[in-house]
Design a protein around this motif. Structure first.
Motif, short mmCIF file in Angstrom:
data_model
loop_
_atom_site.label_atom_id
_atom_site.label_comp_id
_atom_site.label_asym_id
_atom_site.label_seq_id
_atom_site.Cartn_x
_atom_site.Cartn_y
_atom_site.Cartn_z
N THR A 65 56.54 -20.59 -41.11
CA THR A 65 55.87 -19.30 -40.56
C THR A 65 54.45 -19.54 -40.65
OG1 THR A 65 57.75 -18.03 -41.20
CG2 THR A 65 55.50 -16.99 -40.89
N ASP A 69 53.42 -18.96 -36.69
CA ASP A 69 52.92 -17.79 -36.67
C ASP A 69 51.88 -17.34 -37.01
OD1 ASP A 69 55.27 -17.57 -35.12
OD2 ASP A 69 56.75 -16.94 -36.77
N LEU A 73 49.90 -13.14 -37.32
CA LEU A 73 50.05 -12.33 -38.62
C LEU A 73 48.69 -11.57 -38.95
CD1 LEU A 73 51.72 -14.89 -40.93
CD2 LEU A 73 52.82 -13.00 -39.76
N GLU A 77 49.41 -9.95 -44.29
CA GLU A 77 50.58 -10.63 -43.92
C GLU A 77 50.22 -12.20 -44.32
OE1 GLU A 77 53.05 -7.96 -40.77
OE2 GLU A 77 51.54 -9.53 -40.04
N VAL A 81 52.01 -14.47 -47.26
CA VAL A 81 52.74 -15.54 -46.62
C VAL A 81 52.36 -16.74 -47.71
CG1 VAL A 81 53.37 -17.46 -44.95
CG2 VAL A 81 53.31 -14.91 -44.69
N VAL A 163 57.32 -4.02 -40.71
CA VAL A 163 57.17 -5.42 -40.63
C VAL A 163 58.18 -6.10 -41.70
CG1 VAL A 163 54.66 -5.55 -40.11
CG2 VAL A 163 55.56 -5.61 -42.46
N ASN A 167 57.92 -12.83 -44.11
CA ASN A 167 57.95 -13.50 -42.72
C ASN A 167 58.32 -14.71 -42.90
OD1 ASN A 167 55.83 -11.59 -41.04
ND2 ASN A 167 54.96 -11.50 -43.30
N TYR A 169 60.60 -17.63 -41.19
CA TYR A 169 60.82 -18.00 -40.03
C TYR A 169 62.19 -17.93 -39.68
CZ TYR A 169 60.87 -20.92 -35.80
OH TYR A 169 60.94 -21.55 -34.45
N SER A 175 62.51 -9.34 -34.96
CA SER A 175 62.19 -8.31 -35.52
C SER A 175 61.34 -7.22 -34.95
CB SER A 175 61.40 -8.60 -37.07
OG SER A 175 60.31 -9.10 -36.92
N SER A 186 64.90 -8.45 -42.20
CA SER A 186 64.46 -7.98 -43.46
C SER A 186 65.68 -8.35 -44.50
CB SER A 186 64.07 -6.61 -43.66
OG SER A 186 63.38 -6.32 -42.72
N GLU A 189 66.15 -12.13 -45.17
CA GLU A 189 65.04 -12.40 -45.87
C GLU A 189 65.46 -12.08 -47.49
OE1 GLU A 189 61.02 -12.61 -43.04
OE2 GLU A 189 60.92 -11.52 -44.94
#
Length: 392
Positions: A65, A69, A73, A77, A81, A163, A167, A169, A175, A186, A189
């Protein structure tokens, strides 16, 4: 926990090994050990799933992530992360260290504690052991509360903000598509994060429990030293026998300290390497980027990081102080009117007691509050550096 807090009654006194009562329950729940040593196919599958999701999927997903990504973000965020990514670097290593030593030495620790408890004959000594066992279990439950608070607050505040919490991956579930996907992603995770939280409070709480039990037996030995030669009805041979038993107790304490070092020193060393940087990132996120609601889980995360090192560092300082008090108690005990054999044994005991029990992180620096504060200062250095660069 309530059976540890009831009025102390002799048949219900807890032994020193009961300090690990809740830890061992979590070991069974997480598949570290089987109840009564009986492994079933279901437990083996569960243990493999827990290791795969918490020590492989979650750390790998966080780093993917962060590199894939990152552009999508927000600042909050990204910081979340990053702090989780740094923490996941240390988690598998700490877990490996503990598991490697656990199956070889945990039973030896419990056996040694049982031998130390055999000397607790007086009711006051059994009461003291019971009280210290209660403190250990209360400390362990406090770890559970802190880690659970962070996990739950992060999960629900992230959901309310639209969110995913961490986060991780996930190429299979978008999402952002709809609310249902957000909840599913969520929960995907949350499951490995729960496993990580439980194992982390086990890994970080275990050294503290070991240190608290060590303090209990040092204080018990000091109490026995204070009673040496205090009974006028005892002969010189009986007084010398009491002294020899105290020397044997001290040797058991030193043996116990040597036995727990492989559990403590590498784990604290790994945590020292990471805690300053992680705290710095968390403080930057808290001060410059997070909104009012996001500050709650970040604050819980900061408290979580502090709990990973501060309580045990404080305990190490208290252990050193207890050792110094023990040496002073030996010197001031009633030995003036004793015979030559007693004084020779007393001198031997005093010399050994002056070897203060200390723990070092990676054999580099002493574990204590002074080192912990120096590591924590790194967090403020990170904040100052970012502030000077105008990045926040």
């Amino acid at each position: 926990m309530f059976n540890l807090l009831r009025k102390l009654v002799a048949p219900k006194h807890k032994s020193s090994t009961a300090a690990f009562e809740y830890l061992e329950r979590d070991m069974i729940f997480m598949g570290w050990k089987a109840p009564k040593g009986q492994w079933t196919p279901a437990r083996v599958v569960l243990a493999i799933f827990i290791i795969a999701s918490s020590a492989v999927y979650f750390p790998t997903g966080v780093f993917i992530t962060f590199f894939v990504d990152l552009k999508t973000l927000s600042a909050t965020e990204t910081m979340t992360v990053l702090q989780v990514a740094l923490n996941t670097m240390g988690f598998p290593l700490k877990l490996f260290i503990l598991r490697l030593n656990l199956w070889r030495k945990f039973y030896k620790i419990k056996e040694l504690l049982d031998r130390m408890d055999e000397r607790c004959i007086a009711l006051s000594e059994r009461n003291k052991v019971h009280r210290w066992v209660t403190r250990c279990n209360m400390a362990y439950l406090s770890y559970q509360f802190v880690f659970t608070s962070y996990t739950i607050s992060t999960f629900f505040i992230a959901i309310s903000s639209g969110v995913v919490p961490w986060n991780i991956y996930n190429p299979f579930i978008d999402s952002q598509k709809n609310t249902m996907n957000l909840w599913i992603a969520s929960f995907v995770e949350l499951i490995p994060l729960i496993f990580i939280a439980i194992q982390t409070w086990m890994v970080d709480g275990f050294p503290l429990l070991l240190g608290l039990v060590l303090r209990a037996h040092i204080k018990l030995l000091k109490q026995r030293v204070d009673n040496l030669c205090s009974d006028p009805s005892k002969s010189d041979d009986e007084n010398h026998e009491d002294l020899v038993k105290c020397i044997e107790d001290h040797n058991l304490i030193l043996e116990y300290a040597a036995l727990i070092r492989p559990f403590i020193e590498p784990i604290i060393f790994v945590q020292f390497l990471l805690v300053g940087l992680i705290l710095g990132i968390s403080l930057i996120n808290l001060l410059y980027f997070a909104d009012a609601w996001a500050k709650l889980p970040i604050g819980a995360y900061i408290i979580l990081q502090i709990c990973q090192t501060f309580p045990f560092c404080c305990t190490c300082d208290l252990i050193r102080e207890d050792c110094e008090i023990l040496a002073v108690a030996i010197f001031h005990s009633s030995w003036n009117n004793s015979n030559r054999r007693y004084k020779a044994s007393q001198l031997y005991f005093l010399q050994n007691a002056q070897r203060t029990i200390t723990f070092t992180a990676g054999s580099i620096f002493s574990i204590g509050l002074s080192t912990n504060l120096r590591v924590a200062k790194l967090a403020f250095s990170v904040v100052t550096f970012v502030n000077q660069l105008g990045l926040a």
